[in-house]
Design a protein around this motif. Structure first.
Motif, PDB file in Angstrom:
ATOM      1  N   UNK A   1      -4.709  22.365  -7.638  1.00 48.82           N
ATOM      2  CA  UNK A   1      -3.845  21.286  -7.161  1.00 48.82           C
ATOM      3  C   UNK A   1      -4.585  19.957  -7.119  1.00 48.82           C
ATOM      4  N   UNK A   2      -5.899  19.995  -6.899  1.00 47.42           N
ATOM      5  CA  UNK A   2      -6.668  18.749  -6.969  1.00 47.42           C
ATOM      6  C   UNK A   2      -6.650  18.193  -8.390  1.00 47.42           C
ATOM      7  N   UNK A   3      -6.746  19.093  -9.370  1.00 47.57           N
ATOM      8  CA  UNK A   3      -6.677  18.675 -10.760  1.00 47.57           C
ATOM      9  C   UNK A   3      -5.296  18.103 -11.078  1.00 47.57           C
ATOM     10  N   UNK A   4      -4.300  18.722 -10.490  1.00 52.19           N
ATOM     11  CA  UNK A   4      -2.926  18.228 -10.685  1.00 52.19           C
ATOM     12  C   UNK A   4      -2.793  16.798 -10.146  1.00 52.19           C
ATOM     13  N   UNK A   5      -3.390  16.528  -8.973  1.00 51.48           N
ATOM     14  CA  UNK A   5      -3.349  15.182  -8.400  1.00 51.48           C
ATOM     15  C   UNK A   5      -4.152  14.204  -9.266  1.00 51.48           C
ATOM     16  N   UNK A   6      -5.309  14.647  -9.752  1.00 55.38           N
ATOM     17  CA  UNK A   6      -6.114  13.782 -10.597  1.00 55.38           C
ATOM     18  C   UNK A   6      -5.340  13.373 -11.850  1.00 55.38           C
ATOM     19  N   UNK A   7      -4.646  14.357 -12.435  1.00 56.00           N
ATOM     20  CA  UNK A   7      -3.863  14.080 -13.641  1.00 56.00           C
ATOM     21  C   UNK A   7      -2.732  13.090 -13.350  1.00 56.00           C
ATOM     22  N   UNK A   8      -2.102  13.213 -12.195  1.00 57.08           N
ATOM     23  CA  UNK A   8      -1.032  12.295 -11.810  1.00 57.08           C
ATOM     24  C   UNK A   8      -1.566  10.874 -11.717  1.00 57.08           C
ATOM     25  N   UNK A   9      -2.666  10.702 -11.002  1.00 57.54           N
ATOM     26  CA  UNK A   9      -3.255   9.369 -10.861  1.00 57.54           C
ATOM     27  C   UNK A   9      -3.709   8.841 -12.212  1.00 57.54           C
ATOM     28  N   UNK A  10      -4.278   9.717 -13.045  1.00 59.07           N
ATOM     29  CA  UNK A  10      -4.743   9.298 -14.363  1.00 59.07           C
ATOM     30  C   UNK A  10      -3.590   8.809 -15.237  1.00 59.07           C
ATOM     31  N   UNK A  11      -2.444   9.487 -15.165  1.00 62.39           N
ATOM     32  CA  UNK A  11      -1.274   9.048 -15.938  1.00 62.39           C
ATOM     33  C   UNK A  11      -0.814   7.664 -15.514  1.00 62.39           C
ATOM     34  N   UNK A  12      -0.806   7.408 -14.207  1.00 59.89           N
ATOM     35  CA  UNK A  12      -0.434   6.075 -13.726  1.00 59.89           C
ATOM     36  C   UNK A  12      -1.375   5.020 -14.278  1.00 59.89           C
TER      37      UNK A  12
ATOM     38  N   UNK B   1      13.535  19.773 -10.030  1.00 57.50           N
ATOM     39  CA  UNK B   1      12.962  20.190 -11.303  1.00 57.50           C
ATOM     40  C   UNK B   1      12.314  21.559 -11.179  1.00 57.50           C
ATOM     41  N   UNK B   2      12.504  22.309 -12.213  1.00 59.32           N
ATOM     42  CA  UNK B   2      11.847  23.615 -12.268  1.00 59.32           C
ATOM     43  C   UNK B   2      10.460  23.494 -12.864  1.00 59.32           C
ATOM     44  N   UNK B   3      10.171  22.362 -13.530  1.00 54.45           N
ATOM     45  CA  UNK B   3       8.848  22.120 -14.119  1.00 54.45           C
ATOM     46  C   UNK B   3       8.266  20.861 -13.507  1.00 54.45           C
ATOM     47  N   UNK B   4       7.008  20.869 -13.225  1.00 52.28           N
ATOM     48  CA  UNK B   4       6.365  19.719 -12.616  1.00 52.28           C
ATOM     49  C   UNK B   4       6.142  18.611 -13.621  1.00 52.28           C
ATOM     50  N   UNK B   5       5.573  17.489 -13.134  1.00 51.46           N
ATOM     51  CA  UNK B   5       5.288  16.373 -14.011  1.00 51.46           C
ATOM     52  C   UNK B   5       5.783  15.070 -13.438  1.00 51.46           C
ATOM     53  N   UNK B   6       5.214  13.970 -13.937  1.00 49.37           N
ATOM     54  CA  UNK B   6       5.559  12.647 -13.409  1.00 49.37           C
ATOM     55  C   UNK B   6       6.657  11.955 -14.201  1.00 49.37           C
ATOM     56  N   UNK B   7       6.948  12.421 -15.393  1.00 43.18           N
ATOM     57  CA  UNK B   7       7.887  11.702 -16.249  1.00 43.18           C
ATOM     58  C   UNK B   7       7.235  10.536 -16.958  1.00 43.18           C
ATOM     59  N   UNK B   8       5.893  10.504 -17.015  1.00 43.26           N
ATOM     60  CA  UNK B   8       5.169   9.424 -17.671  1.00 43.26           C
ATOM     61  C   UNK B   8       4.614   9.825 -19.024  1.00 43.26           C
ATOM     62  N   UNK B   9       4.524  11.111 -19.311  1.00 46.00           N
ATOM     63  CA  UNK B   9       3.870  11.581 -20.531  1.00 46.00           C
ATOM     64  C   UNK B   9       4.472  11.002 -21.797  1.00 46.00           C
ATOM     65  N   UNK B  10       5.803  11.077 -21.934  1.00 40.45           N
ATOM     66  CA  UNK B  10       6.440  10.577 -23.153  1.00 40.45           C
ATOM     67  C   UNK B  10       6.387   9.056 -23.223  1.00 40.45           C
ATOM     68  N   UNK B  11       6.445   8.373 -22.047  1.00 39.48           N
ATOM     69  CA  UNK B  11       6.300   6.918 -22.039  1.00 39.48           C
ATOM     70  C   UNK B  11       4.920   6.513 -22.543  1.00 39.48           C
ATOM     71  N   UNK B  12       3.888   7.279 -22.149  1.00 35.51           N
ATOM     72  CA  UNK B  12       2.520   7.021 -22.639  1.00 35.51           C
ATOM     73  C   UNK B  12       2.450   7.247 -24.152  1.00 35.51           C
ATOM     74  N   UNK B  13       3.067   8.297 -24.625  1.00 28.86           N
ATOM     75  CA  UNK B  13       3.076   8.573 -26.073  1.00 28.86           C
ATOM     76  C   UNK B  13       3.712   7.425 -26.852  1.00 28.86           C
ATOM     77  N   UNK B  14       4.813   6.891 -26.346  1.00 30.14           N
ATOM     78  CA  UNK B  14       5.484   5.797 -27.051  1.00 30.14           C
ATOM     79  C   UNK B  14       4.594   4.557 -27.130  1.00 30.14           C
ATOM     80  N   UNK B  15       3.903   4.242 -26.022  1.00 31.69           N
ATOM     81  CA  UNK B  15       3.013   3.083 -26.028  1.00 31.69           C
ATOM     82  C   UNK B  15       1.891   3.238 -27.057  1.00 31.69           C
ATOM     83  N   UNK B  16       1.321   4.468 -27.133  1.00 35.91           N
ATOM     84  CA  UNK B  16       0.212   4.697 -28.066  1.00 35.91           C
ATOM     85  C   UNK B  16       0.689   4.608 -29.508  1.00 35.91           C
TER      86      UNK B  16
END
Length: 655
Positions: free
Chosen positions: A464-475, A601-616
C-alpha cells in the motif's frame, strides 16, 4: 352624369400655340388669392368661376367666397362632393360634379370684368413611376405639381369661361338662363371692350412673382428631399445597428447586416465576408441579391493577388469605382479583377473594410450590375463606413461573448476536475493509509504475533505504501508534462526492446497467476523509432497496466505493431476484457476520468494514466485513440510513433 373631357385639353384645341407651364400648389394658391383679392378690392361686378377639385379643398376657401359672392351675382363654385357639398343657389351658385369627372384632377379660376380678365386653368400632374414612391408620399401638400395656363389674355379667359359655363349647364340645367346672361354680359364683344378701355397688363410683374414662388418651392423640395434622404440613412443605420446588436452569433450578425444594407441601398448585389490581412482567399457565405442577378455565394474570393484588397490594407479606407471599364486600377492589373468583374457582371463597385481598432475583420462589397454605371456619393460611402464600424463592434462583442462562454466551460471543467481530484485523492490515499495504519498498529501492539503473520502485515504495508507512492508520482508526472518542464531526450530505439521492458515492469508488479495471457505480434524487420526511451516505456506500461486491470486472468492481451508508412508506426494494445461504451471513448483520456465513477470502482487507480499517455504521445507528434464495441466487448488502444531518420534527429534537437 359625368364628363371625361378635360377643360384644358378642350382649351388647347382653340389655342394650339399655347404651351403649358408647370406650377406647384403653393404658386397656384398665391395666384388664386391675388385674383380673388382683385375682385374683393374692386367695385365692379365680375364673372367668377372656381373649380376646387374636391370638397375638402373648397372648405379651405369657403369664407373668401362668401365675401366674393356679395360682390357679384355671377359667382360659380364647383367641387366633387365628399360630405355636405351639393347643388345650391345661395350667396353664390354651387355645382357638385360627379367624382369621376375630369374636373377632380383640375384646378380652375376665371375672373372676367369689364376692365380686366384673367384665368388659371390647370390639371394635376401625377408623380411618374420613376420617382421614389416613399419619397412622394412624404412630399408636402404644397409640392403637388400642376401643368396649365395662367394668363391675362381676355380671349383665352373668355373661351375658358364658356367651356366651364357649358359644363355647369350640364349639371344644373335650371341655371341655363343665368348662364346665358353671364355669357352675354362678360363673354361677348371682348375685342370691343379691350379697344375701348385703357387696360394695364400686369403680366410681367406677376410672371416675376410666379418665378420667385416657383424658385422658392424648388428650394423647399430640395430641402425636403435632403432631409428625407438623411432620415432614410439614419433609419437604415439605426435598423442595422439594432438588428445586429440583438444577436451574439457572428454568422447571424453578418447575414442581417448584408440583408439590411442591400435593401437599404437597393444595389444589385451586396456581399459581406470574413477575412484577415494575411489570408490568401475568402469564402463568400453572406450575400444579398436583387432579381435577375447571379449568385456568388459559396465561391472563393481571391485576396492575396487582388490589388484592390492590397490598396485597402495600405490605406485602411474604402474604395469606390464608378465605372470599372475606365478605372485605372483595374486597367493596370486586369488579370484577377477582370475575371471577377466578368463573372459577377460588376459595373460600379464599392468595397468597404470592416475594421476594429485597426484590425481587419472582413469586407463589405456593393455591386451595381446594370448596364449604366452609377456614381457613389460621398454621403453613401460614409453611411456604409458607419455600418461597417457597427458590424465590426458587433463581431468583437460576439467573439468576446463566445470566448467568455469557453472560459466558463473551462472553469466548469476545472471545478469538476477539482471535485474529482478531491474525491479520488481522498479515496486513493485514505484506503492505503488505513491499511498501513492497521498493519503497523498490529505489529506494534501484538508482540506475540507469529512470524508468518508478521510477514503478511509487512508485505501488505509495503504494497500500500507503493500504491501511495505511485499515486503521488502520477500527479507529479502529469503536472510536469502539462507545464512543459520535462526534458526530452529522443534517440533511435528498438520498439521490441521497449515492449519487453514494459512487460517486465508489469510482471514485477502483478501476481503472475492473475495476469491474462499477453501475446506480441511484431515483425522483426520493423525500423527503429525516434523517441525518449523512458517515456515510451511509460506509455506502454500504462496501457498494458490498464488492459490487465480490466481483463481477468482467463483473458488475452495482444500487442500488435504495423508500419503505416515510411515515417510512422502504429502500436495497438487490444484486450477482450470489460470494454468501453462508444460514447465515452473520447473522454477516457481526460484527467481523473474513470468509467465507473470516482468512488464506485472495482479496480483502483487515479484516472491519470491515460491522460499521461496522451501528453507523452502528443509531445513526439503522434496520435492516441481508443476503440471499443461496447461493454464486455473488449477494447483497443492505438498510438503512433515516428520512425527514426536523420530529419527526425534534427527536429528533435531543435525542440
Amino acid at each position: 352624369m359625368s364628363n371625361q373631357n378635360s377643360i384644358i385639353t378642350e382649351l388647347l384645341q382653340f389655342f394650339p400655340d399655347r404651351r403649358l407651364q408647370m406650377y406647384f400648389k403653393s404658386s397656384l394658391t398665391a395666384l388664386s388669392h391675388a385674383m380673388e383679392d382683385q375682385v374683393l378690392a374692386g367695385n365692379e361686378e365680375a364673372l367668377i368661376i372656381a373649380s376646387f377639385q374636391k370638397e375638402k379643398f373648397y372648405r379651405q376657401e369657403a369664407h373668401r367666397y362668401l365675401r366674393i359672392g356679395k360682390k357679384s351675382r355671377h359667382v360659380y363654385v364647383l367641387a366633387a362632393p365628399e360630405t355636405e357639398f351639393k347643388h345650391n343657389s345661395d350667396v353664390y351658385e354651387k355645382i357638385a360634379f360627379a367624382p369621376d369627372d375630369s374636373l377632380t384632377m383640375e384646378w380652375h379660376l376665371i375672373v372676367i370684368s369689364p376692365n380686366y380678365a384673367n384665368c388659371l386653368i390647370c390639371r394635376e400632374k401625377p408623380y411618374s413611376n420613376s420617382e421614389n414612391s416613399s419619397e412622394s408620399l412624404m412630399m408636402m401638400d404644397n409640392s403637388r405639381r400642376f401643368e396649365g395656363i395662367w394668363t391675362y389674355d381676355r380671349e383665352i379667359s373668355v373661351k375658358a369661361a364658356e367651356l366651364l359655363l357649358y359644363r355647369i349647364a350640364e349639371y344644373r340645367p335650371e341655371l341655363q338662363a343665368k348662364i346665358q346672361d353671364a355669357i352675354a354680359s362678360y363673354c361677348a364683344d371682348f375685342c370691343a371692350l379691350e379697344e375701348t378701355n385703357n387696360i394695364i397688363n400686369p403680366d410681367p410683374f406677376v410672371q416675376r412673382l410666379v418665378t420667385y414662388l416657383q424658385a422658392g418651392q424648388y428650394k423647399l423640395i430640395k430641402a425636403n428631399r435632403f432631409l428625407s434622404a438623411k432620415e432614410k440613412k439614419e433609419r437604415l443605420l439605426n435598423s442595422v445597428t439594432g438588428a445586429i446588436r440583438r444577436s451574439l452569433d457572428p454568422e447571424e450578425i453578418l447575414q442581417v447586416a448584408v440583408d439590411k444594407l442591400g435593401e437599404g441601398f437597393g444595389v444589385c448585389r451586396c456581399l459581406i465576408y470574413r477575412c484577415q490581412e494575411n489570408d490568401l482567399n475568402a469564402h463568400i457565405n453572406h450575400e444579398f441579391l436583387n432579381e435577375n442577378i447571379n449568385s456568388v455565394k459559396g465561391e472563393v474570393w481571391p485576396l492575396k493577388n487582388n490589388p484592390l484588397f492590397q490598396e485597402i490594407l495600405s490605406l485602411r479606407e474604402s474604395i469606390s469605382i464608378d465605372d470599372v471599364t475606365i478605372d485605372p486600377r483595374i486597367q493596370k492589373d486586369p488579370t484577377i479583377l477582370s475575371k471577377l468583374i466578368k463573372s459577377c457582371c460588376i459595373v460600379s463597385w464599392l468595397i468597404v473594410p470592416i475594421l476594429y481598432q485597426g484590425k481587419l475583420l472582413g469586407m463589405m462589397e456593393l455591386h451595381h450590375c446594370d448596364s449604366n454605371p452609377i456614381t457613389w456619393k460621398p454621403e453613401d460611402i460614409a453611411l456604409v463606413d458607419a455600418i461597417a464600424t457597427q458590424v465590426g463592434v458587433a463581431l468583437i462583442q460576439a467573439e468576446s461573448y463566445a470566448h467568455l462562454e469557453d472560459l466558463n466551460e473551462q472553469l466548469e471543467a476545472l471545478d469538476r476536475t477539482r471535485s474529482n481530484l478531491v474525491a479520488i485523492t481522498g479515496h486513493e490515499l485514505r484506503t492505503p493509509l488505513s491499511t498501513i495504519q492497521v498493519c503497523l498498529e498490529s505489529l506494534a501492539n501484538e508482540p506475540d504475533m507469529s512470524e508468518e503473520l508478521r510477514q503478511v502485515m509487512l508485505t501488505t504495508a509495503l504494497h500500500d505504501a507503493e500504491r501511495m507512492r505511485k499515486l503521488v508520482q502520477d500527479f507529479l508526472t502529469l503536472s510536469q508534462l502539462e507545464s512543459g518542464r520535462v526534458e526530452w531526450n529522443p534517440e533511435p530505439l528498438s520498439l521490441e526492446e521497449c515492449i519487453e521492458l514494459s512487460l517486465c515492469q508489469i510482471r514485477s508488479r502483478k501476481d503472475k497467476n492473475s495476469l491474462p495471457k499477453i501475446r506480441i505480434n511484431i515483425n522483426q524487420t520493423l525500423p527503429l523509432v525516434q523517441a525518449d526511451g523512458e517515456w515510451l516505456v511509460e506509455v506502454l506500461s500504462k496501457l498494458l497496466d490498464n488492459a490487465c486491470k480490466f481483463t481477468n486472468g482467463n483473458g488475452e492481451i495482444v500487442i500488435n505493431v504495423e508500419e503505416k508508412n515510411n515515417n510512422i508506426l502504429k502500436v495497438t494494445i487490444s484486450d477482450n476484457g470489460r470494454g468501453i461504451e462508444p460514447d465515452r471513448l473520447d473522454k477516457v483520456f481526460d484527467r481523473f476520468y474513470q468509467e465507473e465513477g470516482a468512488l464506485r470502482r472495482s479496480a483502483g487507480g487515479t484516472g491519470l494514466g491515460l491522460a499521461i499517455c496522451r501528453q507523452i504521445v502528443n509531445n513526439w507528434g503522434g496520435k492516441i485513440w481508443a476503440e471499443s464495441q461496447g461493454k464486455n466487448q473488449g477494447s483497443e488502444f492505438h498510438f503512433t510513433i515516428p520512425v527514426f531518420n536523420n530529419d527526425s534527429i534534427s527536429s528533435s534537437k531543435n525542440n
